[in-house]
Design a protein around this motif. Structure first.
Motif, PDB file in Angstrom:
ATOM      1  N   THR A 114      29.022  72.046  34.400  1.00  0.00           N
ATOM      2  CA  THR A 114      28.835  71.295  33.158  1.00  0.00           C
ATOM      3  C   THR A 114      29.868  71.748  32.147  1.00  0.00           C
ATOM      4  OG1 THR A 114      26.447  71.131  33.548  1.00  0.00           O
ATOM      5  CG2 THR A 114      27.224  70.731  31.298  1.00  0.00           C
ATOM      6  N   PHE A 115      30.519  70.770  31.512  1.00  0.00           N
ATOM      7  CA  PHE A 115      31.506  71.077  30.482  1.00  0.00           C
ATOM      8  C   PHE A 115      31.002  70.637  29.114  1.00  0.00           C
ATOM      9  CE2 PHE A 115      34.330  70.662  34.228  1.00  0.00           C
ATOM     10  CZ  PHE A 115      34.945  71.908  34.167  1.00  0.00           C
ATOM     11  N   LEU A 116      31.314  71.449  28.097  1.00  0.00           N
ATOM     12  CA  LEU A 116      31.083  71.098  26.703  1.00  0.00           C
ATOM     13  C   LEU A 116      32.442  70.910  26.052  1.00  0.00           C
ATOM     14  CD1 LEU A 116      28.352  73.751  25.758  1.00  0.00           C
ATOM     15  CD2 LEU A 116      28.013  71.469  26.717  1.00  0.00           C
ATOM     16  N   VAL A 117      32.685  69.738  25.469  1.00  0.00           N
ATOM     17  CA  VAL A 117      33.972  69.467  24.842  1.00  0.00           C
ATOM     18  C   VAL A 117      33.749  69.087  23.385  1.00  0.00           C
ATOM     19  CG1 VAL A 117      35.064  68.749  26.981  1.00  0.00           C
ATOM     20  CG2 VAL A 117      33.999  67.030  25.534  1.00  0.00           C
ATOM     21  N   GLY A 118      34.725  69.360  22.567  1.00  0.00           N
ATOM     22  CA  GLY A 118      34.637  69.026  21.154  1.00  0.00           C
ATOM     23  C   GLY A 118      35.692  69.785  20.381  1.00  0.00           C
ATOM     24  N   ALA A 165      25.676  79.259  42.496  1.00  0.00           N
ATOM     25  CA  ALA A 165      26.200  79.505  41.154  1.00  0.00           C
ATOM     26  C   ALA A 165      26.180  78.230  40.325  1.00  0.00           C
ATOM     27  CB  ALA A 165      27.619  80.061  41.233  1.00  0.00           C
ATOM     28  N   GLN A 166      25.902  78.408  39.037  1.00  0.00           N
ATOM     29  CA  GLN A 166      25.955  77.312  38.064  1.00  0.00           C
ATOM     30  C   GLN A 166      26.877  77.732  36.933  1.00  0.00           C
ATOM     31  OE1 GLN A 166      22.177  76.248  36.313  1.00  0.00           O
ATOM     32  NE2 GLN A 166      23.043  74.628  35.055  1.00  0.00           N
ATOM     33  N   PHE A 167      27.680  76.782  36.444  1.00  0.00           N
ATOM     34  CA  PHE A 167      28.630  77.070  35.384  1.00  0.00           C
ATOM     35  C   PHE A 167      28.423  76.102  34.226  1.00  0.00           C
ATOM     36  CE2 PHE A 167      30.548  78.828  39.121  1.00  0.00           C
ATOM     37  CZ  PHE A 167      31.231  79.951  38.692  1.00  0.00           C
ATOM     38  N   ILE A 168      28.394  76.649  33.013  1.00  0.00           N
ATOM     39  CA  ILE A 168      28.447  75.852  31.794  1.00  0.00           C
ATOM     40  C   ILE A 168      29.669  76.342  31.032  1.00  0.00           C
ATOM     41  CG2 ILE A 168      27.274  75.125  29.683  1.00  0.00           C
ATOM     42  CD1 ILE A 168      24.629  75.697  31.058  1.00  0.00           C
ATOM     43  N   ILE A 169      30.629  75.454  30.803  1.00  0.00           N
ATOM     44  CA  ILE A 169      31.948  75.855  30.346  1.00  0.00           C
ATOM     45  C   ILE A 169      32.343  75.071  29.098  1.00  0.00           C
ATOM     46  CG2 ILE A 169      34.393  76.033  30.984  1.00  0.00           C
ATOM     47  CD1 ILE A 169      33.469  75.982  33.936  1.00  0.00           C
ATOM     48  N   ALA A 170      32.649  75.779  28.036  1.00  0.00           N
ATOM     49  CA  ALA A 170      33.237  75.158  26.848  1.00  0.00           C
ATOM     50  C   ALA A 170      34.743  75.195  27.018  1.00  0.00           C
ATOM     51  CB  ALA A 170      32.824  75.903  25.588  1.00  0.00           C
ATOM     52  N   THR A 171      35.393  74.054  26.885  1.00  0.00           N
ATOM     53  CA  THR A 171      36.822  74.011  27.192  1.00  0.00           C
ATOM     54  C   THR A 171      37.546  72.953  26.379  1.00  0.00           C
ATOM     55  OG1 THR A 171      38.445  73.849  28.991  1.00  0.00           O
ATOM     56  CG2 THR A 171      36.554  72.373  29.095  1.00  0.00           C
ATOM     57  N   HIS A 172      38.863  73.161  26.232  1.00  0.00           N
ATOM     58  CA  HIS A 172      39.765  72.149  25.696  1.00  0.00           C
ATOM     59  C   HIS A 172      40.729  71.667  26.782  1.00  0.00           C
ATOM     60  CE1 HIS A 172      38.557  72.772  21.537  1.00  0.00           C
ATOM     61  NE2 HIS A 172      38.760  74.073  21.660  1.00  0.00           N
ATOM     62  N   GLY A 196      32.904  65.511  40.002  1.00  0.00           N
ATOM     63  CA  GLY A 196      31.453  65.557  39.961  1.00  0.00           C
ATOM     64  C   GLY A 196      30.845  66.333  38.816  1.00  0.00           C
ATOM     65  N   ALA A 197      31.688  66.865  37.938  1.00  0.00           N
ATOM     66  CA  ALA A 197      31.165  67.641  36.810  1.00  0.00           C
ATOM     67  C   ALA A 197      30.525  66.718  35.777  1.00  0.00           C
ATOM     68  CB  ALA A 197      32.282  68.453  36.164  1.00  0.00           C
ATOM     69  N   THR A 198      29.605  67.284  35.007  1.00  0.00           N
ATOM     70  CA  THR A 198      29.021  66.591  33.863  1.00  0.00           C
ATOM     71  C   THR A 198      29.730  67.064  32.605  1.00  0.00           C
ATOM     72  OG1 THR A 198      26.855  66.437  34.942  1.00  0.00           O
ATOM     73  CG2 THR A 198      26.910  66.177  32.549  1.00  0.00           C
ATOM     74  N   ILE A 199      30.083  66.123  31.730  1.00  0.00           N
ATOM     75  CA  ILE A 199      30.770  66.456  30.481  1.00  0.00           C
ATOM     76  C   ILE A 199      29.926  65.979  29.316  1.00  0.00           C
ATOM     77  CG2 ILE A 199      32.870  66.175  29.113  1.00  0.00           C
ATOM     78  CD1 ILE A 199      34.340  65.439  31.697  1.00  0.00           C
ATOM     79  N   PHE A 200      29.588  66.883  28.412  1.00  0.00           N
ATOM     80  CA  PHE A 200      28.879  66.532  27.186  1.00  0.00           C
ATOM     81  C   PHE A 200      29.835  66.687  26.004  1.00  0.00           C
ATOM     82  CE2 PHE A 200      25.195  67.907  29.815  1.00  0.00           C
ATOM     83  CZ  PHE A 200      24.458  66.728  29.756  1.00  0.00           C
ATOM     84  N   SER A 201      29.887  65.690  25.167  1.00  0.00           N
ATOM     85  CA  SER A 201      30.685  65.761  23.954  1.00  0.00           C
ATOM     86  C   SER A 201      29.845  66.389  22.853  1.00  0.00           C
ATOM     87  CB  SER A 201      31.127  64.352  23.533  1.00  0.00           C
ATOM     88  OG  SER A 201      31.903  64.406  22.359  1.00  0.00           O
ATOM     89  N   VAL A 202      30.334  67.496  22.308  1.00  0.00           N
ATOM     90  CA  VAL A 202      29.565  68.234  21.306  1.00  0.00           C
ATOM     91  C   VAL A 202      29.784  67.578  19.947  1.00  0.00           C
ATOM     92  CG1 VAL A 202      29.100  70.485  20.269  1.00  0.00           C
ATOM     93  CG2 VAL A 202      29.751  70.323  22.681  1.00  0.00           C
ATOM     94  N   MET A 225      25.033  64.618  21.240  1.00  0.00           N
ATOM     95  CA  MET A 225      25.538  65.261  22.451  1.00  0.00           C
ATOM     96  C   MET A 225      25.614  64.292  23.637  1.00  0.00           C
ATOM     97  SD  MET A 225      26.163  68.643  22.004  1.00  0.00           S
ATOM     98  CE  MET A 225      25.791  69.467  23.534  1.00  0.00           C
ATOM     99  N   PRO A 226      26.331  63.173  23.497  1.00  0.00           N
ATOM    100  CA  PRO A 226      26.374  62.201  24.601  1.00  0.00           C
ATOM    101  C   PRO A 226      27.146  62.723  25.812  1.00  0.00           C
ATOM    102  CG  PRO A 226      27.982  61.632  22.919  1.00  0.00           C
ATOM    103  CD  PRO A 226      27.173  62.774  22.358  1.00  0.00           C
ATOM    104  N   GLU A 227      26.734  62.254  26.988  1.00  0.00           N
ATOM    105  CA  GLU A 227      27.512  62.507  28.189  1.00  0.00           C
ATOM    106  C   GLU A 227      28.682  61.527  28.215  1.00  0.00           C
ATOM    107  OE1 GLU A 227      27.047  62.408  33.074  1.00  0.00           O
ATOM    108  OE2 GLU A 227      25.248  62.482  31.806  1.00  0.00           O
ATOM    109  N   VAL A 228      29.856  62.014  28.555  1.00  0.00           N
ATOM    110  CA  VAL A 228      31.060  61.170  28.540  1.00  0.00           C
ATOM    111  C   VAL A 228      31.794  61.287  29.869  1.00  0.00           C
ATOM    112  CG1 VAL A 228      31.371  61.277  26.038  1.00  0.00           C
ATOM    113  CG2 VAL A 228      32.440  63.017  27.482  1.00  0.00           C
ATOM    114  N   LYS A 229      32.557  60.248  30.179  1.00  0.00           N
ATOM    115  CA  LYS A 229      33.418  60.279  31.345  1.00  0.00           C
ATOM    116  C   LYS A 229      34.716  61.004  31.009  1.00  0.00           C
ATOM    117  CE  LYS A 229      31.659  55.950  33.288  1.00  0.00           C
ATOM    118  NZ  LYS A 229      32.004  54.571  33.719  1.00  0.00           N
ATOM    119  N   TYR A 230      35.334  61.566  32.034  1.00  0.00           N
ATOM    120  CA  TYR A 230      36.572  62.321  31.850  1.00  0.00           C
ATOM    121  C   TYR A 230      37.622  61.507  31.101  1.00  0.00           C
ATOM    122  CZ  TYR A 230      41.013  64.542  33.167  1.00  0.00           C
ATOM    123  OH  TYR A 230      42.255  65.109  33.148  1.00  0.00           O
TER     124      TYR A 230
END
Length: 244
Positions: free
Chosen positions: A39-43, A189-196, A205-211, A215-220
């Motif tokens: 899971t990615f957190l972007v913002g 293993a599970q990963f939650i990653i804040a990234t730019h 296959g990752a899930t991306i949430f826009s912070v 907090m909507p889920e967004v496509k790459y």
């Protein structure tokens, strides 16, 4: 399937108008359903990505300055986090094995590892350092030290990573993605990653949430990181002319 399946925060338990509880993405509460091991957190900077990771890390018993539950070097004073207002839903039960990576405080973590590697006479136990690539993390480049941590310490658990790309070249970011795939395929293993990083965000296959609010889920392809990077690389002169 992921260990952590839901993240909920209760605004009724927030201090009134206090940072970071007044950040737009957090202010009205968070409710995230997680169905992916990656899971990615972007913002933008200041959007609340790190704050969300800190709240999860505190609930897992990880050191808020980075590390796992057994790393007890002093955390930064005055850290406000969401843990007291956060509810985590686990399947089948809570996981406390893992690691919280904070790129900004990794130097302190490396110093802590050097210290606990010494015996009572101040002599370094080289066997202990084998767990971190065979030598002091300070004696490796920033990128090498990150990768030594990833390859030697990541196995089974939940891993919370705050901007891991900070020390990784583009090719190393891809190598890191291969490591993620290997660990994900093991189902341990599970990963939650804040990234730019637009490179990391394209992980299949990752899930991306826009912070942001809601907090909507967004496509790459809909992330600002992808759109800006693609446009810049295709049309650098359009941007660079503003520097003339």
């Amino acid at each position: 399937m992921p260990f952590l399946t839901k993240i909920i925060t209760d605004p009724a338990r927030y201090p009134a108008d206090v940072y970071p509880f007044n950040v737009p993405a957090i202010k009205d509460g968070i409710e995230l359903d997680i169905d992916s091991n990656i899971t990615f957190l972007v913002g933008e900077n200041g959007s609340g990505k790190s704050t969300i990771l800190e709240g999860i890390a505190d609930n897992c018993g990880f050191n808020l300055s980075g590390g796992g539950r057994n790393h007890r070097f002093p955390a930064e004073e005055g850290l406000q986090n969401l843990s007291s207002a956060m509810k985590l839903v686990w399947r089948p039960s809570k996981v406390t094995n893992g690691f919280f990576l904070r790129a900004e405080s990794f130097f302190n973590f490396a110093s802590y590892i050097d210290e606990i590697a010494k015996d009572e006479f101040g002599i370094v136990d080289e066997r202990f350092l084998d767990q971190y690539g065979g030598k002091s993390l300070h004696h490796q480049s920033h990128g090498e030290s990150f990768f030594s941590l990833f390859t030697n310490q990541f196995s089974r658990g939940i891993y919370l990573l705050d901007e891991p790309e900070a020390a990784l070249s583009p090719s190393r970011q891809f190598a890191f993605m291969m490591l993620l795939r290997e660990l994900e395929d093991r189902g341990r293993a599970q990963f939650i990653i804040a990234t730019h990083s637009p490179i990391l965000l394209c992980y299949p296959g990752a899930t991306i949430f826009s912070v942001e609010h809601g907090m909507p889920e967004v496509k790459y392809q809909d992330t600002e990181h992808y759109r800006f990077s693609k446009d810049f690389l295709n049309n650098p002169d359009r941007y660079l002319r503003h520097m003339e």
